[in-house]
Design an enzyme around this catalytic site. Structure first.
Site, short mmCIF file in Angstrom:
data_model
loop_
_atom_site.label_atom_id
_atom_site.label_comp_id
_atom_site.label_asym_id
_atom_site.label_seq_id
_atom_site.Cartn_x
_atom_site.Cartn_y
_atom_site.Cartn_z
N GLY A 16 3.64 27.96 -15.03
CA GLY A 16 3.91 29.45 -14.83
C GLY A 16 2.89 30.45 -15.23
N GLU A 35 -5.48 30.63 -23.73
CA GLU A 35 -4.86 29.26 -23.78
C GLU A 35 -5.35 28.61 -24.96
OE1 GLU A 35 -3.86 25.89 -23.58
OE2 GLU A 35 -3.26 27.08 -21.71
N GLY A 86 0.47 21.64 -18.70
CA GLY A 86 1.01 20.37 -18.47
C GLY A 86 0.29 19.79 -17.33
N ALA A 91 2.39 13.69 -14.51
CA ALA A 91 2.37 12.52 -13.75
C ALA A 91 2.32 12.82 -12.23
CB ALA A 91 3.51 11.63 -13.86
N VAL A 227 -2.57 32.40 -29.73
CA VAL A 227 -1.65 33.79 -29.91
C VAL A 227 -0.79 33.63 -31.11
CG1 VAL A 227 -0.05 35.51 -28.83
CG2 VAL A 227 -1.78 34.43 -27.41
N HIS A 469 9.85 16.54 -20.68
CA HIS A 469 10.50 17.73 -20.09
C HIS A 469 11.50 18.61 -20.93
CE1 HIS A 469 10.04 14.74 -16.48
NE2 HIS A 469 8.88 15.36 -16.59
N GLY A 502 8.51 27.06 -18.43
CA GLY A 502 9.81 25.79 -18.70
C GLY A 502 11.11 26.62 -19.36
#
Length: 540
Positions: A16, A35, A86, A91, A227, A469, A502
């Protein structure tokens, strides 16, 4: 917007965050990405998973790797860390979910999602370099196809869509994807270590596409910045406070102002930050639904392992995930591999026991089976050449189950905790996963000519499933009484705040979610006006 340090601050650089960074820059915004993880070049990744400092994320102990592991009362979570999020340790698997996902009641009435997202899925596939069908077929693929046939679902077997540059193995070439605007690439060598970090340069991580192109447009990506606070700025905009990740002293705390802030720190990171900001009053109008409809993709990680297999069988050769089949209409099974030497995750595996009995009975069965055949179980449980002796079965469902996350204070800090949420209880183990693993083990015995056994995991024994997930908790909704963000990913009650990762996903997709997160982000940014132009999105 010149009164701010930046037009847009993006918290996180996963699927995202990377889409947001590139598309916002293309529309003329000044963008800074914060990050928490470190930046990795191809040669920086761990050679195997035993190099803990480069593989595991545990900054308190000086480990700044790409694999996060989080624990809640109802689930253990595997997630990513680093510039590229991620994508560094996923994978490479880029399935599009079926129609059931788009019809979930949480968001079905807001838009025709299947139709509306179609062009954004197409763009996401182009950007991520999706190869629709894994091009190689070896022993693992034969085993998976045979297991599907043995379960009576052979017609559902398929080769996975993957985000990998295959080319000529080991050959270094100029950017083959973006007319020379992206980084040079190297053909996949099928080393199997996609999830430890691709040292070859074949994996289509976000560093190779969205982020590379964003930085060419002037986006600033700051690594190792965690953050700690997002607070409303008097008048308009927000103040974002960050500090050096993992610092015990000399935290280098900084504040940066921006007109707009995008939460894209992954479901765990985004939820943790939103919960804390609501509790502290920094963002007091966040919906009370924060934490609701947190999903695990109704997931289980089981597998099959042999006592020993011939090295020539090559179970560890290939990309991480190559095939899949459906045990039933809602249960999707994929094979997963690590490369030779990457045996650390084998420490989570153990004897498979039923999940629908008490903990005492599960432990009794496990101990009994160990005592009946101690030598065999010792060989099966050995980590020596584990990645070359086994196949992990990643099992996902579209089932409507969820957790509700909240925060509690512990030693003066807010920490996440979980409770069962909407729908059926979040499963602690899946009988369908056990069936699949058993069928895979049977075919492995046939292929390798040595005894093999279906295996479960230690967390599952204790009623805690594993998921790679982790989704939801700040989901799309029609009103703030039903979720945290609107259909444009704007946080209800806080103009200029967005959730684009997500955490926004409202239902279990039943497949790997990376492509869906990317498509949702593409759609969200397609509605952003160009910098300085009127915003045509309807008001909240």
């Amino acid at each position: 917007m010149t009164e701010f340090d930046e037009d847009v601050i993006v918290i996180g650089s996963g699927f995202g965050g990377s889409v947001t960074a590139l598309r916002a820059a293309e529309k003329g915004y000044r963008v800074r990405v914060l990050e928490a993880g470190r930046r990795y070049e191809d040669d920086d990744f761990a050679k195997t998973s035993w190099n803990l400092r480069r593989y595991l994320w545990a900054p308190t102990f000086g480990c700044f790797g790409i694999q996060r592991i989080h624990r809640l009362p109802h689930v253990m979570i595997l997630a990513g860390a680093g510039v590229g999020g991620g994508s560094l340790n996923y994978a490479n698997t880029l399935y599009q979910p079926g129609a059931e996902f788009f019809r979930d009641p949480q968001w079905e009435g807001i838009a025709d999602w299947d139709t509306e997202l179609a062009p954004h899925y197409a763009e996401a596939k182009r950007m991520l370099g999706v190869v629709e069908h894994y091009p190689h077929f070896g022993p693992v693929e034969r085993i998976m196809q045979g297991a599907a046939e043995d379960l009576g679902v052979g017609g559902t077997f398929c080769r996975a869509p993957v985000g990998v540059y295959f080319g000529t193995p080991g050959e270094h070439v100029a950017d083959p994807f973006f007319e020379g605007q992206g980084p040079a690439r190297t053909g996949c060598t099928l080393c199997g270590n996609c999830m430890v970090g691709c040292r070859v340069g074949a994996k289509n991580t976000l560093v190779k596409n969205y982020l590379a192109l964003a930085e060419r447009r002037g986006v600033v990506v700051e690594a190792m910045r965690t953050v700690t606070e997002v607070r409303e700025r008097p008048g308009s905009g927000y103040v974002v406070t960050s500090e050096r990740s993992g610092a015990w002293m000399g935290r280098d705390r900084r504040t940066t102002t921006a007109a707009q802030v995008v939460f894209a720190a992954g479901t765990w990171g985004t939820q943790q930050l939103l919960h804390r900001m609501k509790q502290s009053g920094a963002l007091s109008r966040i919906s009370d639904r924060i934490g609701s409809l947190t999903r695990t993709n109704s997931e289980a990680l089981d597998g099959a392992v042999a006592v020993a297999v011939p090295e020539s069988l090559g179970l560890a050769s290939g990309v991480a995930i190559t095939t899949s089949f459906h045990v039933d209409e809602r249960t999707h099974v994929e094979n997963v591999r690590y490369g030779p030497g990457s045996n650390l995750m084998g420490a989570l595996a153990t004897i498979m026991v039923p999940g629908d009995i008490s903990l005492a009975r599960r432990l009794g069965l496990l101990i009994g089976r160990m005592l009946r055949a101690p030598l065999r179980q010792a060989k099966l449980g050995s980590l020596r050449r584990w990645s070359e002796r086994g196949i992990i079965a990643l099992v996902m469902q579209t089932a409507d189950n969820s957790l509700t996350l909240s925060v509690k204070k512990r030693f003066g800090r807010y920490v996440l905790t979980s409770a069962q949420g909407h729908g059926a209880p979040n499963p602690s183990s899946l009988p369908e996963a056990h069936r699949a693993a058993t069928a895979i083990a049977a075919r492995m015995e046939e292929e390798g000519g040595v005894p093999a056994e279906a295996r479960g995991s230690w967390p599952e024994v204790f009623g805690i499933p594993l998921t790679a997930h982790f989704l939801g908790g700040a989901v799309i909704s029609a009103t703030p009484e039903e979720g945290v963000i609107d259909s444009y990913h704007r946080v209800w009650g806080h103009p200029g705040l967005f959730v684009i990762d997500g955490a926004a996903v409202p239902a279990n997709p039943g497949v790997n979610p990376s492509l869906t997160i990317t498509a949702l982000a593409e759609r969200a940014l397609s509605y952003w006006p160009r910098a300085g132009e009127p915003d045509t999105r309807p008001g909240q």
